[in-house]
Structures are given as structure tokens and as C-alpha cells.
Design a protein around this motif. Structure first.
Motif, short mmCIF file in Angstrom:
data_model
loop_
_atom_site.label_atom_id
_atom_site.label_comp_id
_atom_site.label_asym_id
_atom_site.label_seq_id
_atom_site.Cartn_x
_atom_site.Cartn_y
_atom_site.Cartn_z
N LYS A 8 45.34 39.22 27.92
CA LYS A 8 45.21 39.27 29.39
C LYS A 8 44.32 40.73 29.64
N THR A 9 43.41 40.38 30.39
CA THR A 9 42.44 41.35 30.85
C THR A 9 43.00 42.37 31.89
N GLU A 10 43.45 43.62 31.58
CA GLU A 10 43.82 44.39 32.78
C GLU A 10 42.89 44.90 33.76
N VAL A 11 43.08 44.60 34.68
CA VAL A 11 41.99 45.28 35.98
C VAL A 11 42.48 46.39 36.35
N ASP A 12 41.99 47.46 36.37
CA ASP A 12 42.67 48.72 36.88
C ASP A 12 42.55 48.79 38.47
N LEU A 13 43.13 49.56 39.25
CA LEU A 13 43.14 49.44 40.56
C LEU A 13 41.81 49.90 41.21
N GLU A 14 41.02 50.56 40.62
CA GLU A 14 39.56 50.64 41.13
C GLU A 14 38.88 49.39 41.05
N GLN A 15 38.68 48.77 40.16
CA GLN A 15 38.15 47.37 39.86
C GLN A 15 38.63 46.57 40.77
N HIS A 16 39.79 46.31 40.94
CA HIS A 16 40.39 45.28 41.93
C HIS A 16 40.00 45.88 43.33
N GLU A 17 39.92 47.10 43.80
CA GLU A 17 39.57 47.53 45.07
C GLU A 17 38.19 47.22 45.40
N LEU A 18 37.30 47.22 44.18
CA LEU A 18 35.81 47.07 44.19
C LEU A 18 35.56 45.39 44.66
N LEU A 19 36.32 44.74 43.70
CA LEU A 19 36.52 43.26 43.86
C LEU A 19 36.79 42.70 45.26
N GLU A 20 37.87 43.46 45.80
CA GLU A 20 38.21 42.82 47.18
C GLU A 20 37.32 43.30 48.10
N ASN A 21 36.58 44.49 47.93
CA ASN A 21 35.48 44.72 48.64
C ASN A 21 34.46 44.00 48.76
N ALA A 22 33.95 43.48 47.42
CA ALA A 22 32.94 42.77 47.41
C ALA A 22 33.33 41.17 47.97
N GLN A 23 34.36 40.87 47.99
CA GLN A 23 34.71 39.48 48.32
C GLN A 23 34.89 39.68 50.00
N LYS A 24 35.14 40.61 50.59
CA LYS A 24 35.36 40.76 51.97
C LYS A 24 33.78 41.00 52.38
#
Length: 132
Positions: A8-24
Motif C-alpha cells: 500500500k502506498t501511503e499518501v500523506d495528508l498534504e498530497q491528498h489535499e493537493l490531489l483533491e484540489n487538482a480534481q476540483k
């Protein structure tokens, strides 16, 4: 080979936030592009309605409708490309930090006010006094 634990690749909180922002952002740009395509098709449709049905041929009502729609499209584009840069994630974060700091200052001021009005030493003295 068949273990339940796969890498499992752990995605830290900051990367998750960046991904959500990019998707938005992708969703916003996709909606803007869809709005543009619908605007073009709708404009052609309005012109055809005017020419085929000859609805008030001497007055080009479709031009006003297309102009109003173009204005709404420009507002949409402005919101996606300009407003988002000024009021994006960083702006939200700074506003949140300002509000939290303001609340902390207000709480500290209230605590200070309570401590000056009702000092703890006076409360302890009252507890030590015998009842008569």
C-alpha cells in the motif's frame, strides 16, 4: 503471492489535499468547457430559430440573447481563472488562520477579564472561612 497485505502506498495528508484540489480544478475547467460548447450550440440554435421561423425578423432578438449568454459565460470564465487564483486554497487557509487567531485572542481576553473580576485567591479564601 495471495496475501491480503499488498504494497500500500501511503499518501500523506498534504498530497491528498493537493490531489483533491487538482480534481476540483479539473472539474471546474471541464464545466467551463461544457458551458462553452453548449453556448456555441445554443447560439447557432437561436440564430436558426430566428431565420427559419422568422420570428420578428426586423428585430434581432437572438443577438441580445447571445450577448447576455456570452456575458454569463465571461463571468463563469472569470470565476474559474481569475477569482480562483485570488481566493483559492491559500486564501481560504489564511482566512481560517486569521479567524482562529482572532478567536484565541478573544478567549484570552475573556479569561483575563474573568481572572481580574474573580481572582482565584479570593475564591480559595472564601472556601477556607468557616460558616457562622
Amino acid at each position: 503471492m495471495f496475501s491480503k497485505r499488498k504494497g500500500k502506498t501511503e499518501v500523506d495528508l498534504e498530497q491528498h489535499e493537493l490531489l483533491e484540489n487538482a480534481q476540483k480544478r479539473i472539474k471546474q475547467k471541464k464545466r467551463l468547457f461544457s458551458h462553452f460548447v453548449i453556448f456555441l450550440i445554443g447560439s447557432v440554435f437561436l440564430i436558426l430559430i430566428n431565420k427559419i421561423l422568422k420570428v420578428q425578423a426586423e428585430y434581432n432578438w437572438f443577438a441580445w440573447a447571445i450577448t447576455a449568454w456570452a456575458f454569463l459565460f465571461m463571468i463563469h470564465a472569470f470565476n474559474v481563472f481569475v477569482t480562483h487564483k485570488f481566493m483559492g486554497k491559500e486564501w481560504e487557509r489564511s482566512q481560517r488562520e486569521k479567524l482562529v487567531a482572532k478567536q484565541k485572542n478573544r478567549i484570552a481576553a475573556l479569561q483575563k477579564e474573568i481572572e481580574t473580576d474573580f481572582p482565584i485567591s479570593n475564591i480559595n479564601k472564601k472556601k477556607d472561612l468557616p460558616d457562622h
